[in-house]
Write a protein that holds these residues in place. Structure first.
Motif, PDB file in Angstrom:
ATOM      1  N   LEU A   1       0.824  -1.210   0.000  1.00 29.48           N
ATOM      2  CA  LEU A   1       0.000   0.000   0.000  1.00 29.48           C
ATOM      3  C   LEU A   1       0.865   1.270   0.000  1.00 29.48           C
ATOM      4  N   LYS A   2       1.964   1.249   0.743  1.00 26.68           N
ATOM      5  CA  LYS A   2       2.857   2.413   0.768  1.00 26.68           C
ATOM      6  C   LYS A   2       3.435   2.669  -0.624  1.00 26.68           C
ATOM      7  N   LEU A   3       3.785   1.573  -1.298  1.00 25.27           N
ATOM      8  CA  LEU A   3       4.347   1.691  -2.649  1.00 25.27           C
ATOM      9  C   LEU A   3       3.292   2.248  -3.614  1.00 25.27           C
ATOM     10  N   HIS A   4       2.069   1.758  -3.512  1.00 23.90           N
ATOM     11  CA  HIS A   4       1.001   2.260  -4.381  1.00 23.90           C
ATOM     12  C   HIS A   4       0.716   3.740  -4.100  1.00 23.90           C
ATOM     13  N   PHE A   5       0.831   4.125  -2.828  1.00 22.79           N
ATOM     14  CA  PHE A   5       0.641   5.533  -2.468  1.00 22.79           C
ATOM     15  C   PHE A   5       1.695   6.415  -3.135  1.00 22.79           C
ATOM     16  N   ILE A   6       2.955   5.970  -3.089  1.00 25.26           N
ATOM     17  CA  ILE A   6       4.051   6.728  -3.726  1.00 25.26           C
ATOM     18  C   ILE A   6       3.836   6.795  -5.226  1.00 25.26           C
ATOM     19  N   ARG A   7       3.506   5.649  -5.838  1.00 27.95           N
ATOM     20  CA  ARG A   7       3.308   5.610  -7.285  1.00 27.95           C
ATOM     21  C   ARG A   7       2.104   6.444  -7.708  1.00 27.95           C
ATOM     22  N   GLY A   8       1.058   6.465  -6.882  1.00 31.19           N
ATOM     23  CA  GLY A   8      -0.125   7.261  -7.197  1.00 31.19           C
ATOM     24  C   GLY A   8       0.189   8.744  -7.256  1.00 31.19           C
TER      25      GLY A   8
END
Length: 302
Positions: free
Chosen positions: A71-78
């Motif tokens: 989820l943290k990675l998806h947040f950064i990518r978003g």
């Protein structure tokens, strides 16, 4: 088109490149005076709406704990997607379609350089030479007698795109890519909506139409990559994506009346040819390794 053979994977990626270029066309058609942040917000909204049914099916059909991975990675990518989307709109608003796309194709060079820096991947002389030639090609394409914000935006878009692409390596392998794409777009909404509110521009129905069309094309491109690279080694088919530059030349000429000059063609060669060489080199290396493996297997069988 299953994507299980090299020829079908190449055809899928060529179609994907067409949709990627078509996405750029719809963004460019939104006009130079488009409300950039509002347009970016609606793109994120439509991508979430389109991907939502797929994400729900993936979520219900898998272990619920898998859905919470990365989820943290998806947040950064978003949030990086929001930055890239804004830079894309700015660069396409002023630069010709073919010129902008030629600069965008420097992204693989940045991917190789970032991969060496962040993942300690081997940086060969060929890769360094490709980076130098790509930089020269970018200068030939843009011929910056004066530096404009659109030029800077195009280069920054390629850099952000490369960084975002490298982060894909960290996404859990057991998680569906389409589900991950949905979560990424979901995390893009807060920043995109905040920027749209801060921008305070009046809503226009045309923005909604072009945002929806560009979002559909963007998802179709993502699907083509998912199918095109799923069963076949990427080094065998990745050069098919450079067909997008041809589509950019043709659509730019047909829709916007743009005629690329000699500098764009020459600069594009400086960018694309080294990347094609590196791809061809990887194919030869894989063939040698496969041949060596087959020889050892035959000797072992004998």
């Amino acid at each position: 088109m299953s994507g299980r053979t090299v020829s079908s994977a190449i055809l899928i990626l060529v179609l994907g490149s067409f949709f990627a270029t078509l996405c750029d066309v719809f963004i460019k058609m939104a006009d130079v005076d488009v409300a950039i942040f509002q347009f970016t917000f609606f793109r994120a909204v439509f991508m979430c709406l389109i991907l939502c049914p797929i994400a729900v099916v993936k979520y219900l059909g898998s272990d619920r704990s898998m859905a919470r991975l990365g989820l943290k990675l998806h947040f950064i990518r978003g949030n990086m997607w929001v930055l890239a989307a804004v830079l894309l709109v700015i660069s396409l608003a002023e630069l010709p379609l073919a010129t902008a796309n030629a600069v965008f194709y420097t992204a693989p060079i940045f991917i190789m350089l970032f991969g060496a820096f962040f993942y300690k991947e081997r940086l060969s002389v060929d890769v360094v030479l490709a980076a130098v030639l790509g930089f020269i090609g970018t200068l030939v394409i843009l011929r910056p007698t004066e530096i404009t914000f659109a030029m800077i935006s195009a280069i920054l878009f390629a850099i952000v795109l490369a960084a975002n692409s490298l982060l894909i390596k960290k996404i859990p392998q057991e998680q569906s890519m389409l589900y991950g794409l949905f979560v990424t777009q979901l995390f893009a909404l807060p920043m995109a909506s905040g920027l749209a509110i801060w921008e305070g521009e009046v809503f226009e129905i045309e923005i909604l139409i072009y945002a929806a069309l560009s979002s559909i094309c963007s998802i179709l491109y993502s699907l083509s990559c998912l199918l095109g690279y799923r069963y076949v080694a990427s080094s065998k088919v990745t050069s098919a994506e450079y067909s997008g530059l041809i589509f950019a030349f043709l659509l730019g000429w047909w829709i916007f009346g743009e005629t690329p000059d000699l500098g764009v063609f020459v600069g594009s060669l400086f960018v694309i040819m080294p990347l094609l060489y590196l791809s061809h080199r990887d194919i030869r290396r894989l063939r040698k390794e496969q041949l060596l493996s087959n020889t050892r297997s035959n000797l072992g069988a004998g």
